[in-house]
Design a protein around this motif. Structure first.
Motif, PDB file in Angstrom:
ATOM      1  N   TRP A 163       0.855  -1.185   0.000  1.00  0.00           N
ATOM      2  CA  TRP A 163       0.000   0.000   0.000  1.00  0.00           C
ATOM      3  C   TRP A 163       0.894   1.239   0.000  1.00  0.00           C
ATOM      4  O   TRP A 163       1.856   1.305   0.769  1.00  0.00           O
ATOM      5  N   THR A 218       5.731  -8.521   7.137  1.00  0.00           N
ATOM      6  CA  THR A 218       5.103  -7.217   6.899  1.00  0.00           C
ATOM      7  C   THR A 218       6.040  -6.102   7.353  1.00  0.00           C
ATOM      8  O   THR A 218       6.840  -6.283   8.280  1.00  0.00           O
ATOM      9  N   TYR A 259       5.955  -1.581   7.861  1.00  0.00           N
ATOM     10  CA  TYR A 259       5.072  -0.425   7.911  1.00  0.00           C
ATOM     11  C   TYR A 259       5.865   0.876   7.951  1.00  0.00           C
ATOM     12  O   TYR A 259       6.977   0.939   8.482  1.00  0.00           O
ATOM     13  N   ILE A 310      -1.849  -4.539   7.654  1.00  0.00           N
ATOM     14  CA  ILE A 310      -1.964  -5.080   6.310  1.00  0.00           C
ATOM     15  C   ILE A 310      -2.177  -6.584   6.408  1.00  0.00           C
ATOM     16  O   ILE A 310      -1.601  -7.256   7.268  1.00  0.00           O
ATOM     17  N   ARG A 351      -3.787 -10.244   3.883  1.00  0.00           N
ATOM     18  CA  ARG A 351      -4.195 -10.733   2.567  1.00  0.00           C
ATOM     19  C   ARG A 351      -4.913 -12.066   2.712  1.00  0.00           C
ATOM     20  O   ARG A 351      -4.683 -12.816   3.656  1.00  0.00           O
ATOM     21  N   LEU A 407      -6.148  -3.286   4.071  1.00  0.00           N
ATOM     22  CA  LEU A 407      -5.452  -2.379   4.971  1.00  0.00           C
ATOM     23  C   LEU A 407      -6.469  -1.894   5.996  1.00  0.00           C
ATOM     24  O   LEU A 407      -7.358  -1.100   5.658  1.00  0.00           O
ATOM     25  N   CYS A 411      -2.872   0.431  -4.098  1.00  0.00           N
ATOM     26  CA  CYS A 411      -2.260  -0.869  -3.862  1.00  0.00           C
ATOM     27  C   CYS A 411      -1.338  -1.188  -5.039  1.00  0.00           C
ATOM     28  O   CYS A 411      -1.542  -0.688  -6.158  1.00  0.00           O
TER      29      CYS A 411
END
Length: 123
Positions: A36, A58, A60, A70, A72, A81, A96
């Motif tokens: 993102w 992940t 950030y 985040i 999936r 998100l 995205c």
């Protein structure tokens, strides 16, 4: 290339929550790391979060750590998100993006992009 479409943006008050979704076409979604990014008016597009193909890794942006998550679902070809405790400075168009192989945080490392969804946080 994978085709991406974001949804879930809107106008909310500070302190509220929103969940953005990114739907991907194609059967190879699980092959991609997903990210993102956001772009505020008059500013460059910046990295927000990234997730590995299996969801294990992940990263950030520091300013969203502890507020954004985040995730999936490879079975649904969708990335999310979750944004909590939103602040006016989170106002931006959120994009995205997808890249083959591992996670990355630079815009130029991502080859596929969605058209974006507007998030506006009022004070």
């Amino acid at each position: 290339q994978v085709q991406l479409v974001e949804s879930g943006g809107g106008l909310v008050q500070a302190g509220s929550s929103l969940r953005l979704s990114c739907a991907a076409s194609g059967r190879t979604f699980r092959s991609y790391a997903m990210g993102w990014f956001r772009q505020a008016p008059g500013k460059k597009r910046e990295f927000v979060a990234v997730i590995s193909w299996n969801g294990v890794t992940t990263y950030y942006l520091d300013s969203v750590k502890g507020r954004f998550t985040i995730s999936r679902d490879n079975a649904k070809n969708t990335m999310y998100l979750q944004m909590n405790s939103l602040k006016p400075e989170d106002t931006a168009v959120y994009y995205c993006a997808a890249r083959v192989a591992g996670t990355a945080t630079k815009e130029e490392d991502f080859g596929s992009w969605g058209p974006g969804t507007q998030v506006t946080v009022s004070s």
